[in-house]
Design an enzyme around this catalytic site. Structure first.
Site, PDB file in Angstrom:
ATOM      1  N   TYR A  31      14.165  67.863  10.103  1.00 14.81           N
ATOM      2  CA  TYR A  31      12.836  67.350  10.441  1.00 14.81           C
ATOM      3  C   TYR A  31      11.803  67.679   9.364  1.00 14.81           C
ATOM      4  CZ  TYR A  31       8.700  66.047  13.069  1.00 14.81           C
ATOM      5  OH  TYR A  31       7.530  65.450  13.444  1.00 14.81           O
ATOM      6  N   GLU A  46       8.083  61.856   4.165  1.00 20.57           N
ATOM      7  CA  GLU A  46       7.143  60.826   4.605  1.00 20.57           C
ATOM      8  C   GLU A  46       5.737  61.121   4.066  1.00 20.57           C
ATOM      9  OE1 GLU A  46       7.239  60.390   8.878  1.00 20.57           O
ATOM     10  OE2 GLU A  46       9.376  60.818   8.915  1.00 20.57           O
TER      11      GLU A  46
END
Length: 209
Positions: A145, A152
């Site tokens: 994650y 991102e």
């Protein structure tokens, strides 16, 4: 919707999503291994990634209509943040993204996470989740994650100047994303850590994940 039909639909959705993300993972891995060229990886995977991720819009409606117990707000945050990446960042500014290895790290983190997640959900709907899959579901995200969300955020920053000069709406979206990402990451990560503690505690007692 009758319960048996709902369960069969969710099984189909999760199995299909698992195989689609597995195809992303295999394709990206093979392209990188064979070509070693980031631009080849981007050019040959970005359309597939874009539409596979867009399919996840269904999950917002699953939570809204009570097909699953997930929070609509949390689900929407996760899905929309990725849609901003595939439709906003990667689709609008491919000439910036296709040269960066950050894209590769992002889709590898996404695809591994999603293969595990959807496989877990599909097995859970049958009432029998292998222990190794429970372990993967509630441990791999600890590393994956941050890699995915960090990638991102870096891609948003990488395209920020170009997006700011492109058109008015992009100024709003990119500025909002830059501000919200750190807080969103903290909220979602701590939520998943909390879920991990609950599930692992339950499974140690012999309960169902």
């Amino acid at each position: 919707m009758a319960k048996p039909f709902k369960i069969q639909y969710l099984k189909l959705y999760n199995v299909l999503s698992c195989f689609l993300w597995l195809s992303v993972l295999i394709r990206a891995g093979l392209l990188w291994q064979l070509s070693g060229d980031q631009r080849v990886v981007f050019n040959e995977t970005n359309v597939l990634v874009r539409w596979v991720q867009t399919l996840a819009l269904a999950e917002i409606f699953h939570s809204i209509f009570g097909f699953v117990k997930s929070s609509p707000f949390t689900t929407a945050m996760q899905v929309i943040s990725r849609l901003i990446l595939v439709w906003g960042v990667c689709y609008l500014f491919p000439h910036i993204i296709n040269k960066s290895s950050i894209y590769l790290f992002m889709i590898l983190a996404w695809s591994i996470t999603e293969v595990v997640r959807y496989a877990f959900y599909a097995c859970n709907l049958t009432g029998a989740v292998p222990k190794f899959l429970i372990w993967l579901r509630y441990n791999t995200f600890i590393v994956l994650y941050p890699i995915g969300a960090g990638s991102e955020f870096l891609l948003v920053l990488k395209t920020f100047r170009t997006a700011w000069n492109a058109f008015f709406l992009s100024k709003i979206v990119w500025t909002a994303a830059t501000v919200i990402y750190p807080f969103g990451f903290y909220m979602l990560y701590t939520h998943m850590m909390s879920q991990r503690r609950k599930v692992l505690k339950l499974t140690k007692k012999g309960g169902k994940a």
